[in-house]
Design a protein around this motif. Sequence first.
Motif, PDB file in Angstrom:
ATOM      1  N   LEU A 139       0.813  -1.211   0.000  1.00 30.54           N
ATOM      2  CA  LEU A 139       0.000   0.000   0.000  1.00 30.54           C
ATOM      3  C   LEU A 139       0.852   1.268   0.000  1.00 30.54           C
ATOM      4  O   LEU A 139       0.345   2.358  -0.267  1.00 30.54           O
ATOM      5  CB  LEU A 139      -0.942  -0.002   1.204  1.00 30.54           C
ATOM      6  N   ARG A 140       2.147   1.133   0.298  1.00 32.65           N
ATOM      7  CA  ARG A 140       3.035   2.296   0.213  1.00 32.65           C
ATOM      8  C   ARG A 140       3.178   2.757  -1.239  1.00 32.65           C
ATOM      9  O   ARG A 140       3.589   3.892  -1.505  1.00 32.65           O
ATOM     10  CB  ARG A 140       4.415   1.959   0.779  1.00 32.65           C
ATOM     11  N   GLY A 141       2.877   1.877  -2.173  1.00 31.17           N
ATOM     12  CA  GLY A 141       2.964   2.211  -3.585  1.00 31.17           C
ATOM     13  C   GLY A 141       1.629   2.608  -4.176  1.00 31.17           C
ATOM     14  O   GLY A 141       1.462   2.577  -5.398  1.00 31.17           O
ATOM     15  N   ALA A 142       0.664   2.966  -3.325  1.00 34.65           N
ATOM     16  CA  ALA A 142      -0.692   3.254  -3.785  1.00 34.65           C
ATOM     17  C   ALA A 142      -0.754   4.535  -4.617  1.00 34.65           C
ATOM     18  O   ALA A 142      -0.029   5.499  -4.376  1.00 34.65           O
ATOM     19  CB  ALA A 142      -1.639   3.371  -2.592  1.00 34.65           C
ATOM     20  N   ALA A 143      -1.644   4.504  -5.600  1.00 33.26           N
ATOM     21  CA  ALA A 143      -1.940   5.673  -6.424  1.00 33.26           C
ATOM     22  C   ALA A 143      -3.372   5.544  -6.921  1.00 33.26           C
ATOM     23  O   ALA A 143      -3.985   4.475  -6.815  1.00 33.26           O
ATOM     24  CB  ALA A 143      -0.970   5.782  -7.598  1.00 33.26           C
ATOM     25  N   ASP A 144      -3.892   6.626  -7.467  1.00 34.40           N
ATOM     26  CA  ASP A 144      -5.267   6.625  -8.002  1.00 34.40           C
ATOM     27  C   ASP A 144      -6.249   6.089  -6.964  1.00 34.40           C
ATOM     28  O   ASP A 144      -7.119   5.265  -7.266  1.00 34.40           O
ATOM     29  CB  ASP A 144      -5.356   5.774  -9.281  1.00 34.40           C
ATOM     30  N   VAL A 145      -6.114   6.552  -5.737  1.00 33.17           N
ATOM     31  CA  VAL A 145      -6.945   6.050  -4.633  1.00 33.17           C
ATOM     32  C   VAL A 145      -8.242   6.841  -4.541  1.00 33.17           C
ATOM     33  O   VAL A 145      -8.255   8.070  -4.656  1.00 33.17           O
ATOM     34  CB  VAL A 145      -6.184   6.138  -3.298  1.00 33.17           C
ATOM     35  N   THR A 146      -9.328   6.126  -4.335  1.00 32.73           N
ATOM     36  CA  THR A 146     -10.624   6.758  -4.095  1.00 32.73           C
ATOM     37  C   THR A 146     -11.203   6.225  -2.789  1.00 32.73           C
ATOM     38  O   THR A 146     -10.961   5.075  -2.414  1.00 32.73           O
ATOM     39  CB  THR A 146     -11.616   6.468  -5.236  1.00 32.73           C
ATOM     40  N   TYR A 147     -11.938   7.085  -2.105  1.00 37.45           N
ATOM     41  CA  TYR A 147     -12.603   6.691  -0.865  1.00 37.45           C
ATOM     42  C   TYR A 147     -13.977   6.141  -1.227  1.00 37.45           C
ATOM     43  O   TYR A 147     -14.803   6.834  -1.816  1.00 37.45           O
ATOM     44  CB  TYR A 147     -12.717   7.890   0.069  1.00 37.45           C
ATOM     45  N   ALA A 148     -14.220   4.875  -0.880  1.00 35.90           N
ATOM     46  CA  ALA A 148     -15.460   4.205  -1.249  1.00 35.90           C
ATOM     47  C   ALA A 148     -16.501   4.240  -0.139  1.00 35.90           C
ATOM     48  O   ALA A 148     -17.566   3.638  -0.278  1.00 35.90           O
ATOM     49  CB  ALA A 148     -15.163   2.753  -1.650  1.00 35.90           C
ATOM     50  N   GLY A 149     -16.190   4.902   0.969  1.00 37.81           N
ATOM     51  CA  GLY A 149     -17.177   5.083   2.017  1.00 37.81           C
ATOM     52  C   GLY A 149     -16.934   4.247   3.252  1.00 37.81           C
ATOM     53  O   GLY A 149     -15.980   3.466   3.346  1.00 37.81           O
ATOM     54  N   LYS A 150     -17.824   4.423   4.215  1.00 39.01           N
ATOM     55  CA  LYS A 150     -17.746   3.735   5.497  1.00 39.01           C
ATOM     56  C   LYS A 150     -18.636   2.499   5.465  1.00 39.01           C
ATOM     57  O   LYS A 150     -19.723   2.498   4.895  1.00 39.01           O
ATOM     58  CB  LYS A 150     -18.199   4.675   6.623  1.00 39.01           C
ATOM     59  N   THR A 151     -18.142   1.417   6.070  1.00 38.63           N
ATOM     60  CA  THR A 151     -18.923   0.201   6.152  1.00 38.63           C
ATOM     61  C   THR A 151     -18.593  -0.500   7.466  1.00 38.63           C
ATOM     62  O   THR A 151     -17.891   0.052   8.315  1.00 38.63           O
ATOM     63  CB  THR A 151     -18.650  -0.723   4.948  1.00 38.63           C
ATOM     64  N   GLU A 152     -19.105  -1.707   7.652  1.00 33.46           N
ATOM     65  CA  GLU A 152     -18.854  -2.452   8.877  1.00 33.46           C
ATOM     66  C   GLU A 152     -18.259  -3.806   8.535  1.00 33.46           C
ATOM     67  O   GLU A 152     -18.711  -4.480   7.607  1.00 33.46           O
ATOM     68  CB  GLU A 152     -20.156  -2.632   9.667  1.00 33.46           C
ATOM     69  N   LEU A 153     -17.243  -4.185   9.281  1.00 24.99           N
ATOM     70  CA  LEU A 153     -16.544  -5.449   9.071  1.00 24.99           C
ATOM     71  C   LEU A 153     -16.438  -6.177  10.398  1.00 24.99           C
ATOM     72  O   LEU A 153     -15.743  -5.731  11.304  1.00 24.99           O
ATOM     73  CB  LEU A 153     -15.146  -5.177   8.497  1.00 24.99           C
TER      74      LEU A 153
END
Length: 293
Positions: free
Chosen positions: A175-189
């Motif tokens: 994940l240190r190499g992440a790019a083009d990131v979008t926030y998909a919202g809050k959920t429960e796990l």
Amino acid sequence: MVVQQCRDGGGARAVRALAAAGVIAVTAGCFGGDGGGGAGDGAGQRSVAADRPLDLLGRAADVLVEAGGAETRTSMETAAGGTRVTIRGQGAYDFRKQMGRLRVVLPKDAAGEDAAGAGGHRPITELLAPGALYMKNRGAGVPDDKWVRIDTTGLKDGNLVTGGVTDPMAAAELLRGAADVTYAGKTELAGVTVHHYRGVADLGRAARAASPQSRGALGAAAKGFSKDAVPFDAYLDEDGRLRKVRHRFTFSTDARGPEVSVVSTLLLYGFGLPVTVTLPDEDAIYTGEIRQG
């Protein structure tokens, strides 16, 4: 190692042979749901929703190191030539020492019979350590009391898929190499509130930013995979701890062969768990020839 062994002229045969051999570089699996147990992990004291996604994902591995140990469930699903194989694992991992112990279960219908003659395979015990993978019940001629040791910095995939389990620290360091990131919202796990992020990780960038213990294996993967781009879905709790991550790896086993798709899923819970991993002595390491079928 496994990538090199897949050149037998057919996706279905390659997947079956790898599963039978216990070297699972092109095998994988998906959780039936998002469960995994979150009791006892505690509620976060701050929200991560307002933080920049790239910052959050870039420090996800560091947050896990601060958390120490955790229980883990893994799943890896491979598709090659129209054949799908699923492999599952469960165990614990110490992010400070980057060591873990997992029990990996091969599918019963992957190929052949196990040593006991039942239609399936004995679970493989895997020990993960910086730069090394140890496997017991490796099969294919390895004595029952011996371990097989693999130098993960010499694997073309850097042990991202070879053991049928993506090393938990490597999964986070990707994940240190992440790019083009979008926030998909809050959920429960599993009863825990998490924030869902989608993006693409670059293997080369991740390797350069990784901790010294992970850099060699990720560097090998950056050179060995035909595609540096690794799409992912990551779920972080309110403390920024990685609870779940799914990576989608794609590579070719042969210049003329079909592409192999591997979906690797890691689920983390039970943070703060003491994890003890004892590596086998040198005399317990098998040094003979390993049959591949």
